[in-house]
Design an enzyme around this catalytic site. Structure first.
Site, PDB file in Angstrom:
ATOM      1  N   HIS A  63      42.616 -21.920 -54.069  1.00  0.00           N
ATOM      2  CA  HIS A  63      43.484 -21.801 -52.882  1.00  0.00           C
ATOM      3  C   HIS A  63      44.530 -22.915 -52.876  1.00  0.00           C
ATOM      4  CE1 HIS A  63      43.727 -20.453 -48.416  1.00  0.00           C
ATOM      5  NE2 HIS A  63      44.839 -21.088 -48.749  1.00  0.00           N
ATOM      6  N   HIS A  65      48.933 -23.689 -52.461  1.00  0.00           N
ATOM      7  CA  HIS A  65      50.280 -23.215 -52.120  1.00  0.00           C
ATOM      8  C   HIS A  65      51.282 -23.938 -53.003  1.00  0.00           C
ATOM      9  CE1 HIS A  65      48.972 -20.967 -48.546  1.00  0.00           C
ATOM     10  NE2 HIS A  65      48.050 -21.912 -48.445  1.00  0.00           N
ATOM     11  N   ARG A  67      54.492 -22.811 -53.338  1.00  0.00           N
ATOM     12  CA  ARG A  67      55.770 -22.729 -52.593  1.00  0.00           C
ATOM     13  C   ARG A  67      56.937 -22.117 -53.342  1.00  0.00           C
ATOM     14  NH1 ARG A  67      53.102 -23.079 -48.051  1.00  0.00           N
ATOM     15  NH2 ARG A  67      52.526 -25.157 -47.356  1.00  0.00           N
ATOM     16  N   ASP A 155      47.380 -14.689 -47.092  1.00  0.00           N
ATOM     17  CA  ASP A 155      47.079 -16.040 -46.607  1.00  0.00           C
ATOM     18  C   ASP A 155      48.267 -16.647 -45.873  1.00  0.00           C
ATOM     19  OD1 ASP A 155      45.376 -18.290 -46.245  1.00  0.00           O
ATOM     20  OD2 ASP A 155      46.693 -19.350 -47.615  1.00  0.00           O
ATOM     21  N   HIS A 182      42.543 -14.708 -45.060  1.00  0.00           N
ATOM     22  CA  HIS A 182      42.825 -15.728 -44.049  1.00  0.00           C
ATOM     23  C   HIS A 182      42.413 -15.073 -42.734  1.00  0.00           C
ATOM     24  CE1 HIS A 182      45.569 -18.735 -41.947  1.00  0.00           C
ATOM     25  NE2 HIS A 182      45.408 -17.804 -41.020  1.00  0.00           N
ATOM     26  N   HIS A 235      39.102 -20.700 -46.542  1.00  0.00           N
ATOM     27  CA  HIS A 235      38.941 -21.903 -45.708  1.00  0.00           C
ATOM     28  C   HIS A 235      38.093 -21.716 -44.440  1.00  0.00           C
ATOM     29  CE1 HIS A 235      42.392 -19.874 -43.952  1.00  0.00           C
ATOM     30  NE2 HIS A 235      43.270 -20.399 -44.769  1.00  0.00           N
ATOM     31  N   ASP A 308      43.161 -25.792 -50.401  1.00  0.00           N
ATOM     32  CA  ASP A 308      44.215 -25.282 -49.505  1.00  0.00           C
ATOM     33  C   ASP A 308      45.395 -26.253 -49.498  1.00  0.00           C
ATOM     34  OD1 ASP A 308      45.679 -23.777 -47.749  1.00  0.00           O
ATOM     35  OD2 ASP A 308      44.412 -24.157 -46.003  1.00  0.00           O
ATOM     36  N   PHE A 326      51.713 -26.002 -40.137  1.00  0.00           N
ATOM     37  CA  PHE A 326      50.315 -26.258 -40.486  1.00  0.00           C
ATOM     38  C   PHE A 326      50.191 -26.578 -41.974  1.00  0.00           C
ATOM     39  CE2 PHE A 326      49.882 -23.426 -36.781  1.00  0.00           C
ATOM     40  CZ  PHE A 326      48.841 -24.014 -36.074  1.00  0.00           C
TER      41      PHE A 326
HETATM   42  N1  LIG Z   1      46.554 -23.986 -44.411  1.00  0.00           N
HETATM   43  C1  LIG Z   1      47.645 -24.297 -43.783  1.00  0.00           C
HETATM   44  O1  LIG Z   1      47.603 -25.044 -42.824  1.00  0.00           O
HETATM   45  N2  LIG Z   1      48.839 -23.813 -44.164  1.00  0.00           N
HETATM   46  C2  LIG Z   1      49.089 -22.891 -45.215  1.00  0.00           C
HETATM   47  C3  LIG Z   1      48.753 -21.490 -44.876  1.00  0.00           C
HETATM   48  C4  LIG Z   1      47.297 -21.154 -44.915  1.00  0.00           C
HETATM   49  O2  LIG Z   1      46.587 -21.446 -45.892  1.00  0.00           O
HETATM   50  O3  LIG Z   1      46.813 -20.544 -43.974  1.00  0.00           O
HETATM   51  C5  LIG Z   1      50.540 -23.025 -45.609  1.00  0.00           C
HETATM   52  O4  LIG Z   1      51.079 -22.142 -46.291  1.00  0.00           O
HETATM   53  O5  LIG Z   1      51.166 -24.030 -45.268  1.00  0.00           O
HETATM   54 ZN   LIG Z   2      45.123 -19.625 -44.840  1.00  0.00          ZN
END
Ligand SMILES: NC(=O)N[C@@H](CC(=O)O)C(=O)O
Ligand SMILES: [Zn+2]
Length: 427
Positions: A63, A65, A67, A155, A182, A235, A308, A326
């Protein structure tokens, strides 16, 4: 020319004991693992002296990101992969909440091409369940799977419509791919930034209730039972979700789950201020939930640890608790945090922690890595278990600086990472 890694400490899978070994790597594979008491002929090969270091299978993070495409100012496939390597990860799965959303063949191919050219670790893309993650229309699962998507997830947001989720699961099942969820019911989340609990009360804030996560977990378990799909919960953060997953596993429903280091280590009561670096989704929950996460990981209800890793820019995070996006970064601190807080304290064995970050994710997602074994890919991490260093975001290779762990004094820092027998990062 091959590489000898000499005198490293290896955790033996069977006995779970630390043994000193020499490893020989050539043509991308682990060719030999010999007891360190035996002498080996290293002539003509590169030698890495690993005395006193842990030699582990490279970590796997399902998991992350990255981007890219679209939010390159937060992270790129290149920078995220370098951050992963520095954290000891050799395989990462990347989330589709990019711009455009990774929900069409072209974007999956873009991610794979970029990863091939620029990533220094293995990158496995997920594709979105719905077009643009808007929850209105399913993507073309078959084409996406053929293009290389390893599973389906929206997600960042929950799939609000139960029929949509059921249809997604039925399609994924036909293709033998997992649905990764998610879990968040929007009708129960009302623009809140923190959990319902002591911190929210103290600051007079609306809270995100535990049920907003668990209600999706419960719904989706029933849908997974009906469709037979492999359903993986992202998560996990609440006691109620754990309860539902535990029961589903007892019933033999094909459900797996992940937890993040921050949900094992921090509660809402640790949040020092209305600071964006303590804001993530799901939010830090109550101490009772944290206890439930630890227990669930220990009894196997939760299968694996993921970070995450969710980088954002400093400008975005400076907007504070209410307005910042977030997410926190995680790749470069995951192992040192968990090693320092759970292994050096004697709560977990090193073998237990390692399997949650290597063998188990590999097994759950059918990856041909995650174990140190002759004949396997030489995806390997060396770790210094002795030196204490403070978490310093200015040294991160990720573009993100958004962590609540700044200043934590930790042990267990990776020193060298190898992917398919190539050294991709070293201290
Ligand atoms: N976990 C998070 O707080 N943010 C994630 C999105 C996600 O995993 O839900 C994001 O893409 O920034
Ligand atoms: Zn998520």
């Amino acid at each position: 020319m091959g590489i000898w890694i000499l005198n490293g400490q290896v955790v033996e899978p069977a006995s779970k004991k630390m043994v000193q070994k020499h490893l020989f790597i050539e043509n991308g594979l682990i060719q030999q693992m010999t007891d360190a008491t035996e002498s080996v002929n290293t002539e003509g090969h590169e030698v890495i002296e690993a005395k006193g270091k842990l030699v582990s299978a490279g970590f796997i993070d399902m998991h992350v990101h990255l981007r890219e495409p679209g939010f390159e100012y937060k992270e790129t496939i290149e920078s995220g992969s370098r951050s992963a390597a520095k954290g000891g990860f050799t395989t990462i799965a990347c989330m589709p909440n990019t711009r455009p959303v990774t929900g069409d063949v072209e974007t999956v191919k873009y991610v794979l091409d970029k990863a091939e050219q620029e990533a220094i670790v293995k990158v496995l893309p997920y594709a979105s369940i719905t077009v643009n993650e808007l929850g209105r229309e399913l993507t073309d699962f078959q084409a996406l799977a053929e293009a290389g998507a390893i599973g389906f997830t929206d997600d960042g947001v929950g799939v609000q419509n139960a029929q949509m989720m059921k249809d997604a699961m039925a399609r994924a099942k036909q293709l033998n791919k997992p649905v990764i969820a998610h879990c968040e019911d929007d009708s129960l989340v009302t623009g809140a930034a923190v959990t319902e609990g002591a911190f929210a009360r103290k600051h007079g804030l609306k809270g995100i209730p535990n049920e907003s996560e668990a209600i999706h977990v419960g719904r989706d378990i029933l849908l997974a039972e009906a469709t037979g799909v492999h359903y993986h919960v992202c998560h996990v953060s609440t006691e109620q979700s754990v309860r539902l997953i535990r029961q589903a596993k007892q019933l033999g429903i094909h459900v797996t789950a992940e937890v993040c280091p921050h949900h094992l280590l921090l509660s809402d009561e640790d949040i020092p201020a209305l600071d964006g670096n303590w804001k993530m989704n799901p939010p830090l929950r109550t101490p009772r939930d944290v206890e439930a996460m630890i227990e669930a990981l220990e009894d196997g209800t939760i299968d694996m640890i993921v970070t995450d890793h969710a980088p954002h820019s400093e400008e975005e995070k400076a907007k504070g608790m209410a307005l910042s996006p977030f997410g926190i970064v995680g790749l470069e601190t995951a192992f040192p945090l968990l090693y320092s807080k759970f292994v050096t304290t004697g709560k977990w064995t090193l073998a237990f922690l390692l399997e949650k970050m290597t063998a188990i994710p590999a097994q759950v997602f059918g990856l041909q890595t995650g174990v140190l074994e002759v004949g396997k890919a030489a995806d390997i991490t060396l770790i210094d278990l002795e030196t204490t260093k403070a978490v310093d975001p200015s040294t991160f290779l990720t573009k993100g600086r958004n962590t609540p762990f700044t200043g934590w004094e930790l042990k267990g820092w990776p020193t060298l990472t190898m992917v398919d027998g190539n050294i991709v990062w070293a201290e």
